[in-house]
Each structure stands twice: as structure tokens, then as C-alpha cells.
Design an enzyme around this catalytic site. Structure first.
Site, PDB file in Angstrom:
ATOM      1  N   GLU A  38       0.851  -1.183   0.000  1.00  0.00           N
ATOM      2  CA  GLU A  38       0.000   0.000   0.000  1.00  0.00           C
ATOM      3  C   GLU A  38       0.895   1.243   0.000  1.00  0.00           C
ATOM      4  O   GLU A  38       1.999   1.228   0.546  1.00  0.00           O
ATOM      5  CB  GLU A  38      -0.853  -0.036   1.268  1.00  0.00           C
ATOM      6  CG  GLU A  38      -1.763   1.158   1.496  1.00  0.00           C
ATOM      7  CD  GLU A  38      -2.450   1.089   2.856  1.00  0.00           C
ATOM      8  OE1 GLU A  38      -3.534   1.689   2.980  1.00  0.00           O
ATOM      9  OE2 GLU A  38      -1.910   0.453   3.785  1.00  0.00           O
TER      10      GLU A  38
ATOM     11  N   LYS B  89      -9.732   0.363  -1.684  1.00  0.00           N
ATOM     12  CA  LYS B  89      -9.823  -0.099  -0.301  1.00  0.00           C
ATOM     13  C   LYS B  89     -11.214   0.145   0.273  1.00  0.00           C
ATOM     14  O   LYS B  89     -11.727   1.265   0.261  1.00  0.00           O
ATOM     15  CB  LYS B  89      -8.770   0.627   0.533  1.00  0.00           C
ATOM     16  CG  LYS B  89      -8.659   0.179   1.981  1.00  0.00           C
ATOM     17  CD  LYS B  89      -7.546   0.972   2.666  1.00  0.00           C
ATOM     18  CE  LYS B  89      -7.330   0.544   4.097  1.00  0.00           C
ATOM     19  NZ  LYS B  89      -6.258   1.366   4.740  1.00  0.00           N
TER      20      LYS B  89
ATOM     21  N   CYS C 150      -4.509  -3.438   3.741  1.00  0.00           N
ATOM     22  CA  CYS C 150      -4.208  -3.058   5.121  1.00  0.00           C
ATOM     23  C   CYS C 150      -5.346  -3.360   6.105  1.00  0.00           C
ATOM     24  O   CYS C 150      -5.559  -4.502   6.480  1.00  0.00           O
ATOM     25  CB  CYS C 150      -3.801  -1.589   5.162  1.00  0.00           C
ATOM     26  SG  CYS C 150      -2.766  -1.146   6.583  1.00  0.00           S
TER      27      CYS C 150
END
Length: 268
Positions: free
Chosen positions: A40, A110, A146
Site C-alpha cells: 500500500e 480499499k 491493510c
């Protein structure tokens, strides 16, 4: 299939971060990898402005990553920032994973934003809305970023869409117990979904003498490849490095025969 995880430490300068992509991609290809995963925020590290560098998927930064992938003949997954919508007049970005290479082109925004441990990603980032999978040489991969790793349903949904491998790219926040949580969650998601998990994070800035910027999540390292049974097959420490692993779809089939959690799953 051989894969590589590039645990890098990015900074503010986009060109310098592209140099890291170019360098590690070349090493991954030389090591026989078909796919190389970057973390990321490969485009620019957290702790710096994002709005001014966000660009569409056909913009110059993404186009250069695409050119590197084409030149090396390898699939690249890397974190970047694309333009988001305006919220009450305030523009935002999307935290995007670009996947590109021979016969492959896709992206994932995301879904679960990191509003935790004193950081508010949703202040500047728009959330994605849908899971994304892609295929490389007949093997299906699912994508996550994440904080997504704390939400099992995304990983099982990817598996139900055919994923044998889940990729999670991260810039994990440091703090007490955070490395242990990262390791635990990567292993848990592998067992939840009976997939390989490729957990690729930014390296620990302290490992190269850099200080983290405020509360920004800038990485702790410990990128790892986890088997569908939750076994850590390969793992790095905090410093930058390149990790290789060979994935065998038969291992996933074996796991799903012995541990049929997807088949036995009840949806409420």
C-alpha cells in the site's frame, strides 16, 4: 507459480518510488516470479499530501508501472492513489491497488478505511464498494488493503469468487502489539478462506534510520506468505527486502477437502 513480495519503504517523491518499483520488479523477474506484489502507498508514503498526486488509472505514474510490467513480462500489484469524490466541497482520494501485466489489468479501491489508533483515513479517502479478483495463468487472486485484513468476510467473499490466493498490501501502523496483530491476522485470514495469503507491507522506517511522521501508518515490515492451513512459509523482518514463494493450487484443494470451512459456512 512463483510470486515475489517487495517490502520497500517509500517516501514523498513519486519518481524515487517508481525507481524502487523498477528495481524490485527486475529482481523479482530475475528470480523467476510471475507476479510481484508491492505494498500500500507505493506511489507516496502516508504522512505526505495525497490529493495533489492522485491520478486516474491511465495517468503518468500508473502508466509507468504498466510499462515496467510490460518490459519485464511480469504482473505487478502496487498501491497508489486515484481521485475520489468531493464530500461537502472537500475533495478526497481513493486508496487503490493497481494490478497490471501481461494479460492482466485491474484495480481495487480499499473498502475498510483506517479510522483507528488515532488515524482517520476517511477524512481524506473515499471507501471502495466491491471486492475484486483477477487471474494469472489460471490462478485467481483476491485483493485487500491493510485494515481490510481485520474483516474476514472480504477474504471469504474473494474465495467464493474463485480466489486461491488473497493479496493484502499494507502500510501497517506501528505501536504496542501491532506486529503480532499483523502476523495473527494474516494467518487467520488464510485459514478463514483456505487461501494462500500474500501479506506485503511497507518496511519499518526505523530499520533504515528514518523517523515515522506523526500518527501516519508508515510500516512495520514482516511481509509474509501464509499457506491455506495458516503456516507461515516465508517471512521478512523489518528491513526492506524481496521475498519469493512458490504457490501450488493443489495445496488449496487439499486444504478445502480437509478443512471445508467455505462449504460448511452459514450466512446469517
Amino acid at each position: 507459480m512463483r510470486v515475489a513480495l517487495a517490502q520497500i519503504i517509500t517516501g514523498r517523491e513519486l519518481d524515487q518510488n517508481l525507481d524502487l518499483v523498477r528495481d524490485y520488479t527486475g529482481k523479482a523477474k530475475a528470480g523467476g516470479a510471475d507476479l510481484v506484489v508491492f505494498p500500500e502507498a507505493t506511489m507516496r508514503a502516508f504522512g505526505h499530501s495525497l490529493l495533489d498526486i492522485a491520478e486516474p488509472l491511465d495517468g503518468p505514474w500508473a502508466s509507468e508501472v504498466r510499462a515496467i510490467a510490460a518490459e519485464e513480462g511480469i504482473v505487478i500489484a502496487a498501491g497508489m492513489f486515484t481521485p475520489g469524490a468531493s464530500d461537502a466541497g472537500a475533495a478526497k482520494v481513493r486508496n487503490t491497488l493497481l494490478v497490471t501485466g501481461p494479460g492482466v489489468e485491474g484495480s481495487y479501491d480499499k473498502i475498510h478505511l483506517y479510522d483507528a489508533f488515532g488515524f482517520a483515513e476517511s477524512d481524506t479517502v473515499d471507501a471502495g464498494t466491491k471486492p475484486v479478483t483477477f487471474d494469472v495463468d489460471g490462478v485467481t487472486f483476491g485483493l485487500a488493503t491493510c485494515y481490510d485484513v481485520r474483516f474476514p468476510d472480504l477474504f471469504t467473499e474473494n474465495a467464493e469468487r474463485g480466489a486461491l490466493v488473497n493479496i493484502v498490501c499494507a502500510s501497517w501502523g506501528a505501536g504496542p502489539g501491532k506486529v503480532d496483530q499483523w502476523k495473527l491476522l494474516a494467518r487467520a485470514r488464510a485459514v478463514d478462506s483456505t487461501t494462500y495469503v500474500l501479506a506485503c507491507g511497507q518496511g519499518d522506517p526505523a530499520s533504515v534510520g528514518l523517523e515515522a511522521k506523526g500518527s501516519a501508518p508508515t510500516g512495520v515490515g514482516h511481509s509474509a506468505v501464509v499457506s491455506p492451513f495458516g503456516e507461515v512459509l516465508q517471512e521478512l523482518e523489518g528491513a526492506p527486502g524481496l521475498l519469493f514463494a512458490d504457490l501450488d493450487p493443489a495445496v488449496v484443494r487439499d486444504a478445502r477437502t480437509k478443512l471445508p470451512v467455505l462449504a460448511n459456512r452459514h450466512k446469517f
